[in-house]
Design a protein around this motif. Structure first.
Motif, PDB file in Angstrom:
ATOM      1  N   UNK A  83       1.030  -1.018  -0.103  1.00 18.00           N
ATOM      2  CA  UNK A  83       0.164  -0.031  -0.033  1.00 18.00           C
ATOM      3  C   UNK A  83       0.911   1.237   0.076  1.00 18.00           C
ATOM      4  N   UNK A  84       0.609   2.282  -0.823  1.00 15.86           N
ATOM      5  CA  UNK A  84       1.546   3.403  -0.817  1.00 15.86           C
ATOM      6  C   UNK A  84       0.973   4.378   0.639  1.00 15.86           C
ATOM      7  N   UNK A  85       1.960   4.888   0.999  1.00 12.86           N
ATOM      8  CA  UNK A  85       1.793   5.838   2.076  1.00 12.86           C
ATOM      9  C   UNK A  85       1.820   7.358   1.471  1.00 12.86           C
ATOM     10  N   UNK A  86       1.538   8.029   2.358  1.00 19.56           N
ATOM     11  CA  UNK A  86       1.654   9.570   1.880  1.00 19.56           C
ATOM     12  C   UNK A  86       2.915   9.927   1.615  1.00 19.56           C
ATOM     13  N   UNK A  87       3.061  10.707   0.355  1.00 24.45           N
ATOM     14  CA  UNK A  87       4.476  10.847  -0.112  1.00 24.45           C
ATOM     15  C   UNK A  87       4.991  10.144  -0.877  1.00 24.45           C
ATOM     16  N   UNK A  88       4.338   8.873  -1.307  1.00 26.48           N
ATOM     17  CA  UNK A  88       5.077   7.873  -2.245  1.00 26.48           C
ATOM     18  C   UNK A  88       4.416   7.730  -3.365  1.00 26.48           C
ATOM     19  N   UNK A  89       4.852   7.289  -4.541  1.00 26.73           N
ATOM     20  CA  UNK A  89       4.234   7.061  -5.812  1.00 26.73           C
ATOM     21  C   UNK A  89       5.136   5.673  -6.274  1.00 26.73           C
ATOM     22  N   UNK A 122       7.035   4.829 -15.721  1.00 26.17           N
ATOM     23  CA  UNK A 122       5.927   5.540 -15.796  1.00 26.17           C
ATOM     24  C   UNK A 122       5.230   5.464 -14.377  1.00 26.17           C
ATOM     25  N   UNK A 123       4.874   6.827 -13.914  1.00 26.24           N
ATOM     26  CA  UNK A 123       4.190   6.701 -12.556  1.00 26.24           C
ATOM     27  C   UNK A 123       2.679   6.235 -12.932  1.00 26.24           C
ATOM     28  N   UNK A 124       2.409   5.372 -12.024  1.00 21.81           N
ATOM     29  CA  UNK A 124       0.840   4.492 -12.186  1.00 21.81           C
ATOM     30  C   UNK A 124       0.043   4.819 -11.119  1.00 21.81           C
ATOM     31  N   UNK A 125       0.440   5.187  -9.847  1.00 18.89           N
ATOM     32  CA  UNK A 125      -0.069   5.641  -8.866  1.00 18.89           C
ATOM     33  C   UNK A 125       0.835   6.667  -8.012  1.00 18.89           C
ATOM     34  N   UNK A 126       0.111   7.550  -7.418  1.00 16.88           N
ATOM     35  CA  UNK A 126       0.773   8.649  -6.533  1.00 16.88           C
ATOM     36  C   UNK A 126      -0.093   9.144  -5.662  1.00 16.88           C
ATOM     37  N   UNK A 127       0.915   9.387  -4.310  1.00 17.74           N
ATOM     38  CA  UNK A 127       0.518   9.973  -3.427  1.00 17.74           C
ATOM     39  C   UNK A 127       1.300  11.282  -2.873  1.00 17.74           C
ATOM     40  N   UNK A 128       1.991  11.736  -3.949  1.00 22.97           N
ATOM     41  CA  UNK A 128       2.983  12.763  -3.722  1.00 22.97           C
ATOM     42  C   UNK A 128       2.604  13.778  -4.585  1.00 22.97           C
ATOM     43  N   UNK A 129       2.565  14.926  -3.946  1.00 16.57           N
ATOM     44  CA  UNK A 129       2.076  16.319  -4.678  1.00 16.57           C
ATOM     45  C   UNK A 129       2.805  16.608  -5.901  1.00 16.57           C
ATOM     46  N   UNK A 130       4.304  16.113  -6.107  1.00 10.81           N
ATOM     47  CA  UNK A 130       5.063  16.645  -7.121  1.00 10.81           C
ATOM     48  C   UNK A 130       5.369  15.620  -8.170  1.00 10.81           C
ATOM     49  N   UNK A 181      16.316  -3.396 -10.020  1.00 13.33           N
ATOM     50  CA  UNK A 181      15.887  -4.320 -11.218  1.00 13.33           C
ATOM     51  C   UNK A 181      14.756  -4.949 -10.505  1.00 13.33           C
ATOM     52  N   UNK A 182      13.685  -4.264 -10.864  1.00 10.36           N
ATOM     53  CA  UNK A 182      12.233  -4.881 -10.460  1.00 10.36           C
ATOM     54  C   UNK A 182      11.191  -4.387 -11.493  1.00 10.36           C
ATOM     55  N   UNK A 183      10.001  -4.980 -11.326  1.00 11.34           N
ATOM     56  CA  UNK A 183       9.052  -4.611 -12.324  1.00 11.34           C
ATOM     57  C   UNK A 183       8.425  -3.359 -11.875  1.00 11.34           C
ATOM     58  N   UNK A 184       8.250  -3.015 -10.649  1.00 11.19           N
ATOM     59  CA  UNK A 184       7.644  -1.821 -10.099  1.00 11.19           C
ATOM     60  C   UNK A 184       8.620  -1.435  -8.813  1.00 11.19           C
ATOM     61  N   UNK A 185       8.391   0.094  -8.969  1.00 15.71           N
ATOM     62  CA  UNK A 185       9.339   0.601  -7.665  1.00 15.71           C
ATOM     63  C   UNK A 185       8.435   1.524  -7.220  1.00 15.71           C
ATOM     64  N   UNK A 186       8.410   1.304  -5.518  1.00 12.30           N
ATOM     65  CA  UNK A 186       8.010   2.562  -4.626  1.00 12.30           C
ATOM     66  C   UNK A 186       8.924   3.533  -4.317  1.00 12.30           C
ATOM     67  N   UNK A 187       8.425   4.832  -4.474  1.00 13.87           N
ATOM     68  CA  UNK A 187       9.312   5.937  -4.527  1.00 13.87           C
ATOM     69  C   UNK A 187       8.876   6.903  -3.618  1.00 13.87           C
ATOM     70  N   UNK A 188       9.853   7.733  -3.127  1.00 17.68           N
ATOM     71  CA  UNK A 188       9.570   8.854  -2.339  1.00 17.68           C
ATOM     72  C   UNK A 188       9.963  10.247  -3.054  1.00 17.68           C
TER      73      UNK A 188
END
Ligand SMILES: NC(=O)c1ccc[n+]([C@@H]2O[C@H](COP(=O)([O-])OP(=O)(O)OC[C@H]3O[C@@H](n4cnc5c(N)ncnc54)[C@H](OP(=O)(O)O)[C@@H]3O)[C@@H](O)[C@H]2O)c1
Length: 339
Positions: free
Chosen positions: A36-42, A82-90, A103-110
């Motif tokens: 699950x994404x937290x606030x500030x993550x995408x 490409x960003x596919x979900x976002x809880x980050x304002x920027x 090296x992964x199919x998806x990356x959770x980022x801040x």
């Protein structure tokens, strides 16, 4: 339309620490649940993963410039997607980014992982990992800032048919230099000439050193060294007065244990009043935009050619660093996850 986000995805992780060049068995592949994404993550869906010779250093405990990748961790790498979900304002859904996404199919980022936003919709995502990414930046800053060639200089570059080397040679031509490439095999030598090098030599052939010396009768003003080892040993005695040696990579060294010994270079540097300097492209992050503007301009005007060597599917990643050290790649080696 963006695809639905799956409930799980795959990653490549470091299974064992290699002693030397990482082989496929040093990596594992696993499926993990989508968090699950937290606030500030995408969430970024990776389209391309980069394969870089430097990754050998990242997993090694020897002579490193960063903390070695821990066992069990996702293999760090540059990737673009490409960003596919976002809880980050920027970071908006649908925007495209390049960064240390692993090296992964998806990356959770801040946001701290992101090195570049790709705003030009026409720019293929693969370019942001090669000629408009680390390889292009390395060539640009290493040659222009560290090598600092002048019009008419003789520039010699090793791994000349590779992603960095081919860009170095072409930028040196744009700067008015005479360029000699060093590459492994006839096809790579031919390609260097096709993209505008004045000449190129095959270091795997007998007589390589004398062939190189004959091509540089007045010496070498800038040596862009991507290999160290026997290739560098052949170039160092050819330095011209006031030469610069850019220490960019050590591709010819298969292991740092025991620490390899070689000829002493000090006498060449002293007699030729030459300068030898190592550099890391990542120290230039604050100037990446400058490089992108310049490289893109040359690329779109046809002054800079590049080639990509793409493997499809995450399964290709574990053997791909080994392949680079066998010279199997013809240009920038990438792993494509999204066709
Ligand atoms: N300092 C930095 O910030 C920085 C950043 C990026 C890259 N680099 C360095 O730049 C160099 C090129 O990187 P790249 O990403 O453009 O890779 P690349 O040149 O596209 O691929 C690596 C090439 O290295 C050559 N090679 C492998 N083993 C060798 C050996 N034993 N002796 C001589 N050549 C060997 C092979 O070319 P041949 O078939 O011609 O042998 C291979 O194709 C590497 O040394 C890398 O570490 C440095």
């Amino acid at each position: 339309m963006l695809p639905a986000v799956p409930s799980q995805y795959r990653q490549i992780f470091l299974r064992q620490r290699p002693d030397g060049i990482p082989q496929p068995e040093h990596f594992g592949i696993r499926t993990v649940p989508m968090p699950e994404l937290s606030e500030g993550q995408f969430l970024v869906r990776n389209h391309y993963l980069s394969v870089d010779p430097a990754m050998r250093g990242w997993v090694s405990a020897v002579g490193n410039y960063s903390t070695p990748v821990p066992l069990g961790a996702v293999m760090p790498s540059y990737a673009s997607g490409e960003i596919v979900l976002s809880h980050h304002p920027d970071y908006e859904v649908g925007s495209r980014v390049m960064g240390m996404l692993g090296w992964q199919e998806f990356a959770v980022c801040n946001g701290s992982e992101i090195k570049r936003r790709i705003q030009d919709k026409d720019e293929p995502l693969s370019l942001s990992l090669g000629i408009l990414g680390l390889n292009g930046f390395t060539a640009y800053f290493g040659l222009i800032d560290i090598g600092a060639p002048k019009d008419g200089d003789v520039v010699v570059v090793s791994t000349a048919a590779g992603a960095v080397g081919s860009a170095v040679g072409q930028i040196a031509k744009i700067k008015g230099c005479r360029v000699i490439g060093i590459a492994g095999g006839a096809e790579k030598v031919r390609w260097c000439k096709d993209i505008g090098f004045d000449d190129a030599v095959d270091y795997k052939r007998a007589g390589f050193s004398s062939q190189l010396a004959a091509l540089c009768p007045n010496g070498v003003n800038v040596f862009f060294d991507n290999t160290c080892g026997a290739i560098s040993d052949a170039v160092m005695p050819l330095l011209a007065n006031g030469a610069s040696v850019v220490v960019c990579g050590t591709a010819s060294v298969s292991s740092w244990t025991p620490w390899p010994m070689g000829p002493r270079v000090e006498r060449h540097l002293l007699v030729k009043r030459a300068r030898m300097q190592g550099f890391l492209a990542m120290d230039y992050e604050h100037r990446y935009n400058e490089a992108v503007i310049c490289l893109k301009n040359w690329l779109y005007k046809g002054r800079l050619k590049h080639r990509e060597d793409i493997l499809d599917g995450l399964e290709g990643a574990p053997g791909s660093i080994r392949d680079l050290y066998r010279g199997d790649n013809a240009g920038k080696r990438l792993i494509r996850l999204v066709a």
